[in-house]
Write an enzyme that holds these catalytic residues in place. Structure first.
Site, mmCIF file in Angstrom:
data_model
loop_
_atom_site.group_PDB
_atom_site.id
_atom_site.type_symbol
_atom_site.label_atom_id
_atom_site.label_comp_id
_atom_site.label_asym_id
_atom_site.label_seq_id
_atom_site.Cartn_x
_atom_site.Cartn_y
_atom_site.Cartn_z
ATOM 1 N N LYS A 19 -66.607 85.469 15.648
ATOM 2 C CA LYS A 19 -66.300 86.076 14.354
ATOM 3 C C LYS A 19 -66.966 85.299 13.212
ATOM 4 O O LYS A 19 -67.616 85.897 12.351
ATOM 5 C CB LYS A 19 -64.772 86.122 14.174
ATOM 6 C CG LYS A 19 -64.314 86.776 12.896
ATOM 7 C CD LYS A 19 -62.927 87.355 13.040
ATOM 8 C CE LYS A 19 -61.825 86.327 12.965
ATOM 9 N NZ LYS A 19 -61.663 85.738 11.629
ATOM 10 N N SER A 20 -66.837 83.982 13.220
ATOM 11 C CA SER A 20 -67.416 83.178 12.128
ATOM 12 C C SER A 20 -68.935 83.341 12.084
ATOM 13 O O SER A 20 -69.536 83.463 11.009
ATOM 14 C CB SER A 20 -67.105 81.692 12.345
ATOM 15 O OG SER A 20 -65.731 81.466 12.227
ATOM 16 N N ARG A 24 -71.415 85.287 9.128
ATOM 17 C CA ARG A 24 -72.492 84.534 8.473
ATOM 18 C C ARG A 24 -73.843 85.195 8.708
ATOM 19 O O ARG A 24 -74.706 85.198 7.822
ATOM 20 C CB ARG A 24 -72.489 83.081 8.977
ATOM 21 C CG ARG A 24 -71.309 82.287 8.375
ATOM 22 C CD ARG A 24 -71.027 81.038 9.175
ATOM 23 N NE ARG A 24 -70.053 80.150 8.537
ATOM 24 C CZ ARG A 24 -68.731 80.336 8.542
ATOM 25 N NH1 ARG A 24 -68.204 81.393 9.134
ATOM 26 N NH2 ARG A 24 -67.924 79.474 7.952
ATOM 27 N N ARG A 119 -53.078 85.152 0.209
ATOM 28 C CA ARG A 119 -53.678 83.885 0.657
ATOM 29 C C ARG A 119 -54.310 83.125 -0.510
ATOM 30 O O ARG A 119 -54.820 83.721 -1.449
ATOM 31 C CB ARG A 119 -54.686 84.169 1.780
ATOM 32 C CG ARG A 119 -53.957 84.766 2.982
ATOM 33 C CD ARG A 119 -54.870 85.042 4.125
ATOM 34 N NE ARG A 119 -55.425 83.815 4.681
ATOM 35 C CZ ARG A 119 -56.353 83.800 5.621
ATOM 36 N NH1 ARG A 119 -56.827 84.939 6.107
ATOM 37 N NH2 ARG A 119 -56.804 82.660 6.090
ATOM 38 N N GLN A 166 -64.337 77.620 5.190
ATOM 39 C CA GLN A 166 -64.488 78.701 4.209
ATOM 40 C C GLN A 166 -64.725 78.114 2.820
ATOM 41 O O GLN A 166 -65.579 78.597 2.076
ATOM 42 C CB GLN A 166 -63.249 79.606 4.224
ATOM 43 C CG GLN A 166 -63.136 80.365 5.547
ATOM 44 C CD GLN A 166 -61.903 81.233 5.637
ATOM 45 O OE1 GLN A 166 -61.077 81.267 4.730
ATOM 46 N NE2 GLN A 166 -61.770 81.941 6.740
ATOM 47 N N ASP A 312 -57.429 77.815 14.791
ATOM 48 C CA ASP A 312 -57.068 79.204 15.098
ATOM 49 C C ASP A 312 -56.441 79.335 16.491
ATOM 50 O O ASP A 312 -55.899 80.387 16.832
ATOM 51 C CB ASP A 312 -58.305 80.108 15.025
ATOM 52 C CG ASP A 312 -58.822 80.246 13.597
ATOM 53 O OD1 ASP A 312 -58.052 79.999 12.641
ATOM 54 O OD2 ASP A 312 -60.001 80.586 13.429
ATOM 55 N N LYS A 339 -52.564 81.073 6.946
ATOM 56 C CA LYS A 339 -53.499 81.908 7.712
ATOM 57 C C LYS A 339 -53.081 83.373 7.545
ATOM 58 O O LYS A 339 -52.355 83.706 6.619
ATOM 59 C CB LYS A 339 -53.503 81.462 9.179
ATOM 60 C CG LYS A 339 -54.093 80.069 9.377
ATOM 61 C CD LYS A 339 -55.564 80.053 9.012
ATOM 62 C CE LYS A 339 -56.175 78.671 9.140
ATOM 63 N NZ LYS A 339 -57.551 78.622 8.657
ATOM 64 N N ARG A 385 -54.003 86.956 16.020
ATOM 65 C CA ARG A 385 -53.880 85.824 16.957
ATOM 66 C C ARG A 385 -52.443 85.693 17.478
ATOM 67 O O ARG A 385 -52.209 85.181 18.572
ATOM 68 C CB ARG A 385 -54.361 84.530 16.313
ATOM 69 C CG ARG A 385 -55.789 84.663 15.793
ATOM 70 C CD ARG A 385 -56.624 83.427 15.928
ATOM 71 N NE ARG A 385 -57.938 83.649 15.330
ATOM 72 C CZ ARG A 385 -58.975 84.200 15.957
ATOM 73 N NH1 ARG A 385 -58.872 84.585 17.213
ATOM 74 N NH2 ARG A 385 -60.135 84.379 15.326
HETATM 75 C C1 S3P Z 1 -63.320 80.232 9.369
HETATM 76 C C2 S3P Z 1 -62.742 79.062 9.012
HETATM 77 C C3 S3P Z 1 -61.322 78.747 9.287
HETATM 78 C C4 S3P Z 1 -60.741 79.655 10.347
HETATM 79 C C5 S3P Z 1 -61.103 81.092 10.113
HETATM 80 C C6 S3P Z 1 -62.605 81.276 10.118
HETATM 81 C C7 S3P Z 1 -64.751 80.457 9.015
HETATM 82 O O1 S3P Z 1 -60.563 78.933 8.108
HETATM 83 O O2 S3P Z 1 -59.345 79.504 10.419
HETATM 84 O O3 S3P Z 1 -60.550 81.916 11.132
HETATM 85 O O4 S3P Z 1 -65.367 81.404 9.559
HETATM 86 O O5 S3P Z 1 -65.278 79.688 8.216
HETATM 87 P P1 S3P Z 1 -60.418 77.784 6.994
HETATM 88 O O6 S3P Z 1 -61.746 77.569 6.371
HETATM 89 O O7 S3P Z 1 -59.430 78.334 6.008
HETATM 90 O O8 S3P Z 1 -59.914 76.591 7.719
#
Ligand code: S3P
Length: 426
Positions: A19-20, A24, A119, A166, A312, A339, A385
């Site tokens: 996903k991350s 990107r 959030r 993030q 996560d 989260k 999750r």
């Molecule tokens: C993510 C960073 C994490 C993670 C999220 C995805 C990202 O969050 O929990 O599911 O893709 O950069 P945080 O940056 O708030 O820790």
């Protein structure tokens, strides 16, 4: 959705793209010049929100069956959206896109679903404002909806209070457009996909210890990105393979970046039998097949610098802990409270309903494992999750486990229940 005990789990599974990394690839492809071709992209609701936002910012994106084509327009090619940008449930979309919008020459409004609107966005509003951004929370509560009026930015050196990729990424992306160098120091290193991928696209980005620095105005060029399988999705099969008697599962093509692999380290420390096979590298990210087999687990303490590498995965780790002998202590994980849901409260409520001995703390949980669990009504709180964690918990529980709102797995793993069923021996 109802789930029952299985006899065992056997077979192979290929989890969807990370996903991350998928987010990107769309974002960086949009602000690079020319064609970016993404394969194994995660077709989950969160990443589709990112595609929709960049579509509204004037980028042509073709979402085909085997690949995504992004017709990037370069750093200064985005255009003003004619409606509100909707990040859906996605914190990554909201926070990273804010860093890209802050230095543009237009105004944009960004919002999301009920969870996103609760959030914390102060964590990006503060550093972006220090760079000169005009970003405000429309309701004045530090949350989305956000109004971002593009302005010229100045590079800063930011000392972040939280280890958050993030936050780090939002600042580094703004730094692409700022005057001078921008750097971010984190208390503990968070996932580094932004640093790896931006450098692959041609950015001048360096990392030293927990500080990442970027220089402005690089020429970013379109690239081919192979997205590795998501270790956060693989985590459910790692846990299931370890806790279900007789289980053996091969999880193919999993991203094992060391800023994300805490689940493997913790599972091994708990006594898990895990082997990495065919280690390789795709678009700068390490990948491997992960073979897991049933193992008697024992409780451990999980705290400190490993936390961001498994943040996560803490809900599914709590399930493993409930089935392990002895006590597991999770600390230094207050981030769980902000989260997609408050994951400390939600894990405590739902695991207690199944008969587990779990106590929430200010920054984690204490789980005394080993007592048998029974089926219960699980409130997912629309958190993907949580739903996937309790589908795994149900595999060993007596009676039926009902997961309310279980369709929220579409956020990160639309085929999850089908893949779990395919491994199940009834
Ligand atoms: C993510 C960073 C994490 C993670 C999220 C995805 C990202 O969050 O929990 O599911 O893709 O950069 P945080 O940056 O708030 O820790």
């Amino acid at each position: 959705m109802n789930f029952n005990k299985v006899k065992t789990l056997k077979g192979e599974v290929t989890v969807p793209g990370d996903k991350s990394v998928s987010h990107r690839a769309v974002m960086f492809g949009s602000i690079a010049k020319g064609l970016t071709e993404i394969t194994n992209f995660l077709q989950g609701a969160d990443c589709l929100s990112t595609i929709s936002c960049f579509g509204k910012l004037g980028i042509e994106i073709e979402n085909g069956p085997d690949k995504i084509l992004i017709h990037g327009k370069g750093l200064h090619g985005l255009t003003a959206p004619d409606s509100v940008l909707d990040a859906g449930n996605s914190g990554t979309t909201t926070r990273l896109i804010s860093g890209i919008l802050a230095p543009q020459s237009f105004t944009a409004t960004l919002t999301g679903d009920a969870s996103i609107q609760k959030r914390p966005m102060n964590r990006i509003m503060e550093p972006l404002s220090m760079m000169g951004a005009d970003i405000k929370s429309i309701k004045g509560n530090g949350c989305a909806p956000l109004e971002i009026q593009g302005r010229p930015l100045t590079g800063i050196h930011y000392m972040s209070k939280v280890a958050s990729a993030q936050v780090k990424s939002s600042i580094l992306l703004a730094g692409l457009y700022a005057s001078g160098e921008t750097s971010v120091t984190e208390p503990v290193l968070s996932r580094n996909h932004t640093e790896i991928m931006l450098s692959h696209f041609g950015a001048q980005i360096t990392t030293k210890d927990t500080t990442a620095s970027i220089l402005p105005e690089p020429v970013l060029e379109g690239r081919k990105i192979m997205v590795p399988g998501d270790i956060s999705s693989a985590a459910y099969f790692i846990a299931a393979g370890l806790i279900v008697p007789g289980a053996e599962i091969l999880i193919k093509n999993v991203g094992i970046n060391e800023t994300r692999d805490g689940i493997i380290r913790v599972a091994k420390q708990m006594g898990g039998n895990i082997t990495l096979l065919h280690e390789n590298r795709d678009s700068g990210e390490p990948v491997a097949d992960v073979l897991v087999s049933h193992s008697p687990l024992h409780g451990i303490e999980i705290s400190g610098s490993i936390i961001p590498t498994l943040i996560d995965e803490l809900p599914i780790i709590a399930i493993m802990a409930a089935y392990a002998e002895g006590t597991t202590v999770i600390a230094d994980a207050a981030e769980l409270k902000v989260k997609e849901s408050n994951r400390i409260d939600v894990m405590v409520d739902n695991l207690t309903a199944m008969g587990a001995d779990i106590t929430g703390t200010e920054d984690g949980m204490i789980i005394k494992g080993g007592s048998p669990l029974h089926g219960a009504l699980i409130h997912s709180m629309a958190d993907h999750r949580i739903a996937m964690s309790f589908a795994v918990a149900s595999l060993l529980a007596d009676g039926t486990t009902s997961i309310e709102g279980g369709e929220c797995v579409n956020i990160s793993y639309p085929g999850f229940y089908k893949d779990l069923a395919a491994l199940s021996v009834l």
